[in-house]
Design a protein around this motif. Structure first.
Motif, short mmCIF file in Angstrom:
data_model
loop_
_atom_site.label_atom_id
_atom_site.label_comp_id
_atom_site.label_asym_id
_atom_site.label_seq_id
_atom_site.Cartn_x
_atom_site.Cartn_y
_atom_site.Cartn_z
N ASP A 242 0.86 -1.19 0.00
CA ASP A 242 0.00 0.00 0.00
C ASP A 242 0.90 1.24 0.00
O ASP A 242 0.67 2.20 -0.74
CB ASP A 242 -0.92 -0.03 1.23
CG ASP A 242 -2.06 0.97 1.13
OD1 ASP A 242 -2.34 1.47 0.03
OD2 ASP A 242 -2.69 1.25 2.18
N HIS B 76 1.14 3.98 -2.85
CA HIS B 76 0.92 5.41 -2.55
C HIS B 76 1.98 6.27 -3.22
O HIS B 76 1.68 7.31 -3.80
CB HIS B 76 0.98 5.67 -1.03
CG HIS B 76 -0.21 5.16 -0.29
ND1 HIS B 76 -0.19 4.89 1.04
CD2 HIS B 76 -1.47 4.86 -0.72
CE1 HIS B 76 -1.38 4.45 1.43
NE2 HIS B 76 -2.17 4.42 0.37
N HIS C 279 -5.81 2.98 -6.68
CA HIS C 279 -6.70 3.16 -5.53
C HIS C 279 -8.16 3.31 -5.97
O HIS C 279 -9.06 2.81 -5.28
CB HIS C 279 -6.27 4.35 -4.67
CG HIS C 279 -5.27 3.96 -3.62
ND1 HIS C 279 -3.98 3.60 -3.93
CD2 HIS C 279 -5.39 3.82 -2.27
CE1 HIS C 279 -3.35 3.28 -2.81
NE2 HIS C 279 -4.17 3.40 -1.79
N HIS D 12 -8.13 -3.45 1.98
CA HIS D 12 -7.51 -2.43 1.15
C HIS D 12 -6.17 -2.87 0.54
O HIS D 12 -5.93 -2.71 -0.66
CB HIS D 12 -7.33 -1.17 1.99
CG HIS D 12 -6.73 -0.03 1.23
ND1 HIS D 12 -7.34 0.53 0.15
CD2 HIS D 12 -5.55 0.63 1.38
CE1 HIS D 12 -6.57 1.51 -0.33
NE2 HIS D 12 -5.48 1.58 0.41
N ASN E 26 -5.51 -3.48 -3.45
CA ASN E 26 -4.51 -2.70 -4.19
C ASN E 26 -3.59 -3.61 -4.98
O ASN E 26 -3.25 -3.34 -6.13
CB ASN E 26 -3.64 -1.90 -3.22
CG ASN E 26 -4.26 -0.57 -2.86
OD1 ASN E 26 -5.15 -0.09 -3.53
ND2 ASN E 26 -3.78 0.00 -1.78
FE LIG Z 1 -3.91 3.06 0.31
#
Ligand SMILES: [Fe+2]
Length: 358
Positions: A193, A197, A260, A274, A278
């Motif tokens: 994640d 990002h 996302h 999450h 992803n």
């Molecule tokens: Fe995230």
């Protein structure tokens, strides 16, 4: 337009720093009757960390199950449980767990002082009153939830965060010892994640010098954790924790992107967590994020991680449609990734094509 970013004002960092929590809390105890509520991932029941939680006087733990992504109705029920307890509103709410628990702690803090259902507050700056003092203590690293201005929640109508100046934690405790026992796959999905990002933050129109600087350093740490053969687990945990922190700060100043947006659709309709959502999406986004996706494939292979594939098989048209509507609605992410005229590049059909690859 320029945005004001509120970050976490206080951060306690270092191996073993969790042991200082008891002393820090005592400074926050308002009077003899005041108490602290700990929201803790129920996977830690009867585990060593439970014994380390510094409960005193009327303090108590609420065990929270996070098998599913955080929901508005769960926030409401925890808020009601706390309000109806004989201790009443606590002096502080402390979240101990992964991103889901941290988001619950942020949301409950805000909802203890704002009336009605949390689903009414999904959006930007909708809460009117300052929340209860809240502390975030991550036991998984990557989501950046410890530093973000958002408590991401799925409500009856949408997956959207409670975002605003009352949401960020007042204090975070980053103790790398707490992520040592994370299961291998979960550690990887959550770590990615942070990786994603940074990739998204760096690739879009909202990036600036601050977001870029955080993303570059966060990315370097993440690559060391997942690509360097000579790193010890202790060093890796410390670096992963800082990567998550910087990655969260980076997207605060910039924005996430295509992965996302697609991931939100997967979580909303299929209830994937999450991090794994992803990974499922990013795995298929070489056309958008090229070399970063190829490096992701290398990390997946190196750590022998299972990324679910074929998840779209057997989905109904209605499910595809619902995922596409969810993703398409996140216009700020598309705008970041493709520019102001993003709608010329992205359609619901195109989004469904992406989902069909997964
Ligand atoms: Fe995230």
């Amino acid at each position: 337009m320029f945005r004001i970013i509120k970050s976490v004002p206080k951060c306690l960092f270092g191996k073993g720093s969790f042991n200082q929590l008891g002393d820090l809390l005592e400074e926050k105890r308002i009077n003899d009757d005041s108490c602290f509520v700990f929201l803790v991932d129920d996977c830690f029941k009867n585990k060593p960390i439970e014994k380390k939680i510094p409960l005193k006087r009327a303090d108590y733990i609420i065990w929270v199950n996070v098998d599913n992504e955080p929901k508005t109705f769960v926030v409401d029920s925890i808020r009601d449980q706390i309000k109806n307890s004989k201790e009443g509103i606590p002096a502080a709410v402390i979240g101990i767990g992964g991103g889901s628990i941290l988001d619950y702690a942020k949301a409950v803090s805000v909802m203890l002082t704002n009336n009605g259902s949390s689903s009414l507050y999904q959006g930007l700056n909708l809460a009117k009153n300052q929340g209860v003092y809240h502390i975030g203590i991550p036991t998984l690293s990557g989501t950046g939830a410890e530093v973000s201005m958002t408590a991401v929640l799925t409500g009856p109508e949408k997956k959207l965060g409670i975002k605003g100046e009352f949401t960020p934690f007042d204090l975070i405790v980053l103790d790398p010892e707490l992520i040592y026992d994370a299961p291998k796959n979960q550690r990887f999905y959550t770590g990615m994640d942070s990786y994603i990002h940074n990739v998204e933050s760096l690739n879009g129109i909202y990036k600036n010098c601050i977001s870029e600087s955080y993303a570059i350093q966060s990315q370097a740490l993440c690559r060391e954790v997942f690509l360097n053969d000579n790193i010890t687990r202790e060093e890796a945990d410390e670096k992963l924790m800082v990567s998550s922190y910087f990655g969260g700060l980076s997207i605060g100043h910039s924005e996430v992107g295509v992965c996302h947006a697609l991931s939100y659709g997967l979580s909303y309709v299929l209830d994937f967590h999450h991090g794994i959502a992803n990974c499922i999406a990013f795995n298929q986004l070489e056309d958008i994020y090229g070399p970063a996706v190829r490096d992701f494939h290398t990390m997946v292979e190196k750590h022998k991680i299972d990324i679910p594939f074929g998840i779209s098989k057997g989905l109904t048209l209605e499910q595809f449609e619902k995922m596409a509507i969810t993703a398409f609605g996140l216009d700020h992410m598309w705008r970041h990734a493709f520019g102001l005229d993003w709608a010329k590049h992205v359609s619901k059909e195109k989004i469904i094509d992406w989902y069909k690859r997964m």
